[in-house]
Write an enzyme that holds these catalytic residues in place. Structure first.
Site, PDB file in Angstrom:
ATOM      1  N   HIS A 409       0.692  -1.179  -0.153  1.00 52.80           N
ATOM      2  CA  HIS A 409      -0.087   0.062  -0.037  1.00 52.80           C
ATOM      3  C   HIS A 409       0.812   1.209  -0.030  1.00 52.80           C
ATOM      4  CE1 HIS A 409      -4.186  -1.471   0.338  1.00 52.80           C
ATOM      5  NE2 HIS A 409      -3.469  -2.653   1.296  1.00 52.80           N
ATOM      6  N   LYS A 601      -9.448  13.439   3.720  1.00 50.21           N
ATOM      7  CA  LYS A 601      -8.587  12.274   3.822  1.00 50.21           C
ATOM      8  C   LYS A 601      -7.729  12.605   4.848  1.00 50.21           C
ATOM      9  CE  LYS A 601      -7.400  12.735  -0.512  1.00 50.21           C
ATOM     10  NZ  LYS A 601      -7.411  11.538  -1.394  1.00 50.21           N
ATOM     11  N   ARG A 602      -6.778  11.448   5.013  1.00 48.93           N
ATOM     12  CA  ARG A 602      -5.775  11.821   6.244  1.00 48.93           C
ATOM     13  C   ARG A 602      -4.752  12.874   5.932  1.00 48.93           C
ATOM     14  NH1 ARG A 602      -0.909   8.603   6.337  1.00 48.93           N
ATOM     15  NH2 ARG A 602      -1.563   7.474   4.756  1.00 48.93           N
ATOM     16  N   LYS A 607      -0.128  14.279   0.457  1.00 44.17           N
ATOM     17  CA  LYS A 607      -1.576  14.656   0.107  1.00 44.17           C
ATOM     18  C   LYS A 607      -1.825  16.097  -0.146  1.00 44.17           C
ATOM     19  CE  LYS A 607      -3.314  10.424   2.649  1.00 44.17           C
ATOM     20  NZ  LYS A 607      -3.607   9.702   1.142  1.00 44.17           N
ATOM     21  N   THR A 712      -9.102   5.663  -2.245  1.00 43.77           N
ATOM     22  CA  THR A 712     -10.244   5.005  -2.460  1.00 43.77           C
ATOM     23  C   THR A 712     -11.392   6.184  -2.305  1.00 43.77           C
ATOM     24  OG1 THR A 712     -10.381   4.205  -0.137  1.00 43.77           O
ATOM     25  CG2 THR A 712      -9.810   2.644  -1.933  1.00 43.77           C
ATOM     26  N   LYS A 716     -15.236   6.929  -4.311  1.00 43.02           N
ATOM     27  CA  LYS A 716     -16.556   7.164  -3.339  1.00 43.02           C
ATOM     28  C   LYS A 716     -17.315   8.587  -4.224  1.00 43.02           C
ATOM     29  CE  LYS A 716     -14.422   5.025   0.579  1.00 43.02           C
ATOM     30  NZ  LYS A 716     -13.683   4.904   1.783  1.00 43.02           N
TER      31      LYS A 716
END
Length: 896
Positions: A409, A601-602, A607, A712, A716
């Site tokens: 991952h 998100k985290r 990111k 992911t 969604k």
């Protein structure tokens, strides 16, 4: 009456076909003599007779079931139960029906001697269970009607449930989606995880800072779990290894140390439109000895409870802080408890077969490692086979390497898990011996393929020799697995060409890609019921929920004015729900006519939430400098952030502080009004996401190319008709291909250019490297416009001194252009809606059903086994059991 309703109201009295005619079936294992009781064989059938019918699903049966649990499970009276008690009673009522299907499923899999996939993950972010169970069982409308007559609204009871805090983010949510798909696609399967007493933490925001609070999600019990008092295994830590001679063979015996018990707690996971219901089995640590009575008698009360407390600490918190040696040890204990209990359980189940043939183990067992956290399962199974079952080393190793598979991952080398050899030697001495054995066997093959190539040996070794010796868990996972997979096309290619290049060159056929997916049951049917109803109406059925490719039939509807209006109305209703939730949760009033721009998100530097909030400041400054006429043409924007920062991740927490500092200024600037709002949504979790995602119109997935394995949440968002603003990273690459470049906003450096851009950044003066728009933002922060806080400067300093490792400055100019394209399209509501519809109906590739089917066919070699449904037709069937002729003869003897 439809087939499912027929099944639910059918009688499960046992009849089977024997010699062409039906005969009553009695279970020979239900003999009271085995329990030490005296009764005739005919009397033993009484238990079966009392259990021979399924619970009904008509309104009265459901109401009786609910009030039964109010009185007998919760011990409440008709005058003394609240909305929460109603939720609990309802959950127990639904669980009763899940257990019927769950028992049928396990009995049928055992009878069919099915090969099973065992999915091992340290995280399972399953979300609330009630709505998901009712949707998958197709009982939501039935229970809604039944509850209304009892004075309760089903949707209000949904909100009484607490999210199980069993995961952190995408890793755990992926595991949960996979279980849903495994059940729905009828694959024999089991999930294994840990029953954490506390989740990672509950995120609070105080004075703009993240504050971590214990997430005691079990505070009010968990009606969904089944405590298995009879399923527990001994787990050993520390101790020593002694060598003994057994018939001329030297064997290792692990003794001493301390032992605890791992007890099983099962949560039934129902499939959609199927009888199949599988289990998520979670392990909780318990003491092997409950109480030190001698210490208690001598007055040392704390010592009397010491062993219990030490044991229960192991499964107390998800991801204990490992910045200390004690924290590292606790985390390794968690990982070993998971794999030891799980492998003992798997071996026990395998040994129940009539003929014990260890060579058949890989044909009946496939184990999937969700990242490296469960990597010690490879070593543990080898230990069990060699030390307990007494197989020779090579035979045992052949079995192991045919049974395991590993999902990676991350492409970030620093994120690859390693454990110090001294810690493993202290905590798991026998396992360290086995790791050295595995490494020896593997490096012999490396030496044969690359003679005297010490560079290859060093890179491929499971043990890292530099400095303090460490065990590379990713290397162990690759060496011990049959297949290794990445989770997006670009991710898998990067594994082959970067961090696992040497392994790929040695075993190219071992590597596969399995692009992640998410379940449409949770993320459309549950989260966005109005959109699901629109699909049902236009397509004429709900078959798309199990076969999302059917949504391709809606391509012409994207330009149909009525369909577009229906879609826009659904989006507006979801936005209204979101506005109310934000007002309640964050005390901010959003302009419902503004563009809802979400990044949830985290929180992590790669990111690039930092780039997003820096752009928000830039946008704020542009609005401030605009004339009244210019402001009329500005698209109103509500920018919402959500996600947790790891407690020890200082820079991520500073980004949260910057977001909240900007929000304080922007949201209170009356000159700006509704043109721009900024919100940080605290404690982002699955149930919050079910409100946030359907309301989103733009979602940002803007990681530096080559850093995000897949993602992911992007899947969604598009499933719910949201446009993506993103880089060509992770699954964005495949989303871009699926929805069409004209229906997504792509910007930024591409992965093949990242290294060159980093080199340019290091060799360029910051005033030339950063665009003027961004330098102006830096200046405003430095000048204290968003608060005179040194930490805000620190977060800017993390990128502006030739240390912009995630290329925020490099991509910022292109990011502004992409945001301008967003504004331009949003000014055309029908065109925006059309592109949003294309995103939703072209998202079928990103269903976890597709992902799981690929795993099953290409990695696990697993066949679906559908549990027969009880039929209220010619002959009724009990719980999926069909007896062989010899079994029937035995049953008849007992009966007669």
């Amino acid at each position: 009456m439809d087939q499912k309703s027929t099944y639910r109201t059918s009688v499960r009295r046992a009849t089977v076909q024997v010699g062409g005619s039906p005969s009553n079936m009695y279970r020979p294992e239900y003999q009271v003599e085995q329990f030490g009781l005296q009764a005739s064989p005919r009397d033993t059938s009484k238990i079966w007779e009392l259990m021979d019918s399924y619970q009904g699903s008509d309104k009265v049966a459901l109401q009786q079931s609910i009030v039964h649990h109010v009185e007998y499970t919760l011990a409440r009276t008709r005058f003394d139960f609240s909305k929460f008690h109603s939720y609990q009673a309802l959950s127990h009522s639904v669980r009763d029906r899940l257990i019927e299907a769950f028992n049928d499923t396990n009995l049928h899999f055992h009878q069919m001697d099915a090969k099973r996939i065992y999915y091992l993950s340290l995280e399972f972010l399953i979300g609330r269970c009630l709505q998901n169970a009712l949707v998958n069982l197709d009982l939501e409308d039935d229970y809604r009607e039944a509850l209304l007559e009892l004075g309760y609204k089903l949707e209000e009871l949904y909100d009484e449930e607490v999210d199980p805090a069993l995961g952190n983010g995408g890793l755990g949510r992926l595991a949960a989606c996979f279980l849903d798909s495994l059940a729905t696609l009828n694959y024999p399967s089991f999930g294994y995880g840990i029953r954490y007493t506390y989740g990672i933490f509950k995120q609070l925001i105080k004075d703009g800072y993240q504050v971590e609070s214990p997430d005691f999600w079990l505070n009010q019990g968990n009606p969904w779990e089944i405590e298995r008092l009879d399923v527990q295994y001994q787990i050993r830590f520390y101790g020593f290894v002694k060598k003994v001679w057994d018939h001329g063979v030297e064997r290792s015996v692990w003794e001493g140390g301390e032992t605890i018990m791992a007890r099983a707690y099962d949560t039934p996971i129902p499939g959609y439109n199927t009888q199949n219901t599988i289990a998520l089995r979670l392990w909780k640590s318990h003491p092997a000895s409950e109480f030190d009575f001698s210490s208690f008698n001598t007055g040392d009360y704390f010592k009397a409870l010491e062993q219990r407390q030490k044991a229960e600490y192991i499964t107390s918190v998800l991801y204990p802080n490992d910045s200390t040696d004690a924290g590292k040890e606790l985390r390794l204990k968690q990982q070993y408890l998971l794999v030891s209990a799980s492998m003992q359980d798997i071996v026990r189940r395998f040994k129940r077969r009539k003929v014990l043939d260890w060579n058949a183990f890989p044909s009946k067992v496939a184990v999937q490692l969700n990242d490296t956290h469960p990597a010690l399962a490879i070593v543990e199974l080898l230990r069990i086979l060699i030390d307990i079952e007494q197989l020779d080393n090579m035979s045992a190793w052949q079995i192991v390497t045919k049974s395991f598979n590993y999902t990676n991952h991350t492409v970030l080398p620093e994120a690859l898990e390693k454990w110090g050899v001294p810690l493993i030697e202290k905590l798991l001495p026998r396992h360290l011996e086995i790791i050295y054995l595995i490494n020896f066997l593997f490096l012999e093959k490396v030496q044969q393929k690359y003679p005297n190539n010490w560079g290859k040996l060093s890179a491929l070794s499971i043990v890292e020799e530099e400095g303090t010796k460490k065990v590379r868990m990713s290397n162990l996972s690759i060496v011990g697995s049959k297949f290794v997979n990445g989770v997006a096309k670009i991710h898998t290619e990067l594994l082959k060409t970067t961090i696992f290049k040497e392994f790929f060159e040695m075993h190219p056929n071992k590597f596969q890609n399995k692009t992640n997916g998410v379940t449409p049951r949770r993320w459309v049917r549950c989260a966005n019921p109005a959109l699901a109803a629109l699909y049902d109406r236009v397509l004429g059925s709900d078959k798309w929920v199990q076969d999302m490719e059917q949504l391709k039939q809606l391509e012409p509807n994207a330009t149909d004015p009525q369909f577009v209006r229906d879609f826009q109305m659904i989006k507006m209703e979801n936005k209204e729900r979101f506005v109310h939730w934000i007002r309640k949760t964050c005390q901010v009033d959003l302009n419902i006519d503004s563009l809802f721009d979400i990044q949830a998100k985290r929180i992590h530097e790669y990111k690039r939430q930092l780039m997003n909030i820096l752009y928000v400041i830039y946008r704020y400054l542009v609005i401030k400098e605009s004339s009244p006429e210019e402001r009329k043409r500005i698209v109103p924007r509500s920018v919402c952030f959500g996600g947790k920062a790891a407690p020890g991740y200082a820079n991520a927490k500073r980004v949260i502080k910057l977001i909240n500092s900007v929000a304080d200024v922007v949201n209170n600037d009356h000159q700006i009004g509704d043109l721009l709002k900024v919100v940080f949504m605290p404690n982002y979790n699955v149930s919050n996401a079910q409100i946030i995602i359907p309301a989103a119109e733009l979602s940002q997935h803007i990681s530096t190319a080559g850093t995000e394995a897949s993602g992911t949440s992007n899947m969604k968002f598009i499933m719910n008709g949201c446009l993506i603003l993103g880089t060509l990273d992770g699954a964005n690459v495949e989303i871009d291909e699926a929805v069409g470049r004209e229906n997504i906003f792509i910007f930024g450096t591409q992965v093949e250019d990242v290294d060159n851009m980093k080199e340019k950044m290091r060799n360029t003066d910051p005033h030339e490297y950063f665009p003027q728009e961004l330098l102006k933002v830096f200046q405003e922060i430095d000048n204290g416009r968003f608060g005179h806080n040194e930490e805000l400067r620190w977060i800017i300093d993390s990128i502006r001194h030739k240390n912009d490792n995630y290329l925020v400055g490099q991509d910022f100019k292109d990011y502004i252009k992409a945001q301008q394209q967003v504004d331009e399209l949003y000014r055309q509501p029908n065109e925006w809606a059309k592109k949003s519809i294309y995103n939703a109906i072209r998202s079928f590739k990103f269903s976890s059903d597709r992902t799981i089917q690929e795993y099953a066919e290409e990695i696990w070699q697993l066949k679906p086994i559908k549990v027969p449904e009880p039929a209220a037709q010619k002959h009724e069937r009990v719980k999926g059991i069909t007896l062989s002729k010899s079994q029937q003869e035995m049953a008849d003897k007992i009966k007669n």
